[in-house]
Write a protein that holds these residues in place. Structure first.
Motif, mmCIF file in Angstrom:
data_model
loop_
_atom_site.group_PDB
_atom_site.id
_atom_site.type_symbol
_atom_site.label_atom_id
_atom_site.label_comp_id
_atom_site.label_asym_id
_atom_site.label_seq_id
_atom_site.Cartn_x
_atom_site.Cartn_y
_atom_site.Cartn_z
ATOM 1 N N TRP A 7 52.417 -73.691 8.381
ATOM 2 C CA TRP A 7 52.549 -72.888 7.059
ATOM 3 C C TRP A 7 53.867 -72.752 6.634
ATOM 4 C CZ3 TRP A 7 48.452 -71.303 4.537
ATOM 5 C CH2 TRP A 7 47.150 -71.301 5.251
ATOM 6 N N LEU A 8 54.144 -73.079 5.577
ATOM 7 C CA LEU A 8 55.521 -72.881 4.621
ATOM 8 C C LEU A 8 55.483 -71.966 3.715
ATOM 9 C CD1 LEU A 8 56.521 -76.546 3.973
ATOM 10 C CD2 LEU A 8 57.156 -75.204 5.701
ATOM 11 N N SER A 9 56.593 -71.213 3.770
ATOM 12 C CA SER A 9 56.778 -70.243 2.791
ATOM 13 C C SER A 9 57.920 -70.639 1.658
ATOM 14 C CB SER A 9 57.564 -68.894 3.234
ATOM 15 O OG SER A 9 58.815 -69.265 3.714
ATOM 16 N N ILE A 13 60.926 -74.288 1.290
ATOM 17 C CA ILE A 13 60.862 -75.451 0.382
ATOM 18 C C ILE A 13 61.581 -76.644 1.074
ATOM 19 C CG2 ILE A 13 62.243 -74.834 -1.277
ATOM 20 C CD1 ILE A 13 60.307 -75.656 -3.144
ATOM 21 N N VAL A 16 60.243 -79.511 3.468
ATOM 22 C CA VAL A 16 59.027 -79.961 3.440
ATOM 23 C C VAL A 16 59.376 -81.556 3.740
ATOM 24 C CG1 VAL A 16 57.492 -80.958 1.458
ATOM 25 C CG2 VAL A 16 57.977 -78.816 1.497
ATOM 26 N N LEU A 27 49.856 -75.040 2.969
ATOM 27 C CA LEU A 27 50.544 -74.116 1.832
ATOM 28 C C LEU A 27 49.625 -72.966 1.750
ATOM 29 C CD1 LEU A 27 52.261 -76.266 -0.779
ATOM 30 C CD2 LEU A 27 53.289 -75.113 1.092
ATOM 31 N N SER A 28 50.275 -71.593 1.892
ATOM 32 C CA SER A 28 49.203 -70.487 1.537
ATOM 33 C C SER A 28 49.030 -70.315 0.123
ATOM 34 C CB SER A 28 49.851 -69.383 2.064
ATOM 35 O OG SER A 28 51.158 -69.001 1.297
ATOM 36 N N THR A 31 52.345 -68.799 -1.436
ATOM 37 C CA THR A 31 53.056 -70.037 -1.714
ATOM 38 C C THR A 31 53.007 -70.754 -2.956
ATOM 39 O OG1 THR A 31 53.918 -69.803 0.628
ATOM 40 C CG2 THR A 31 54.415 -71.598 -0.666
ATOM 41 N N VAL A 32 51.714 -71.231 -3.238
ATOM 42 C CA VAL A 32 51.397 -71.972 -4.220
ATOM 43 C C VAL A 32 51.833 -71.183 -5.544
ATOM 44 C CG1 VAL A 32 49.649 -73.208 -5.357
ATOM 45 C CG2 VAL A 32 49.743 -73.522 -3.077
ATOM 46 N N TRP A 35 55.628 -71.127 -6.262
ATOM 47 C CA TRP A 35 56.112 -72.499 -6.569
ATOM 48 C C TRP A 35 55.789 -72.931 -7.871
ATOM 49 C CZ3 TRP A 35 55.493 -76.565 -1.976
ATOM 50 C CH2 TRP A 35 56.169 -75.963 -0.964
ATOM 51 N N LEU A 50 55.402 -79.418 -5.539
ATOM 52 C CA LEU A 50 53.967 -79.298 -5.363
ATOM 53 C C LEU A 50 53.204 -80.718 -6.071
ATOM 54 C CD1 LEU A 50 51.899 -77.127 -4.671
ATOM 55 C CD2 LEU A 50 51.912 -76.224 -7.013
ATOM 56 N N TYR A 53 53.315 -82.817 -3.187
ATOM 57 C CA TYR A 53 52.477 -82.489 -2.071
ATOM 58 C C TYR A 53 51.108 -82.566 -2.105
ATOM 59 C CZ TYR A 53 50.871 -78.924 1.305
ATOM 60 O OH TYR A 53 50.003 -78.241 2.185
#
Length: 104
Positions: A7-9, A13, A16, A27-28, A31-32, A35, A50, A53
């Motif tokens: 998981w990334l907050s 960033i 990545v 990604l949660s 977070t999306v 971003w 994004l 990603y």
């Protein structure tokens, strides 16, 4: 950095690129939402990251339910960004990318 737990907050960033060779980093939805629209310009930096990603994980991500959750989160946040960037992100959700991304 939280790549190890997949998981990334927003604060992660910058990590990545280091996470990409591993199994998909999930990604949660929060977070999306953070971003989308993050940064100045016609295509804010958060949207650019994004978009990249999505380009990678739409094709490599193994979990269809997670993909659907990602797509729902991006769709819900499109109003937070510019018209151009929203258009590019919406196309990415439909697996349609600019030719410069397709070449990569």
């Amino acid at each position: 950095m939280s790549c190890r737990d997949n998981w990334l907050s927003l604060q992660d960033i910058r990590y990545v690129p280091f996470c990409l060779p591993r199994p998909p980093v999930k990604l949660s939805p929060q977070t999306v939402a953070q971003w989308v629209g993050l940064g100045p310009g016609l295509t804010p930096a958060g949207d650019d990251v994004l978009l990249g990603y999505l380009a990678v994980y739409n094709h490599l991500g193994p979990d269809p339910a997670w993909k659907q959750a990602m797509h729902s989160a991006v769709s819900a946040a499109l109003g937070q960004t510019t018209t151009l960037s929203a258009h590019l992100l919406k196309n990415a959700l439909e697996y349609d990318y600019h030719e410069s991304i397709q070449r990569v």
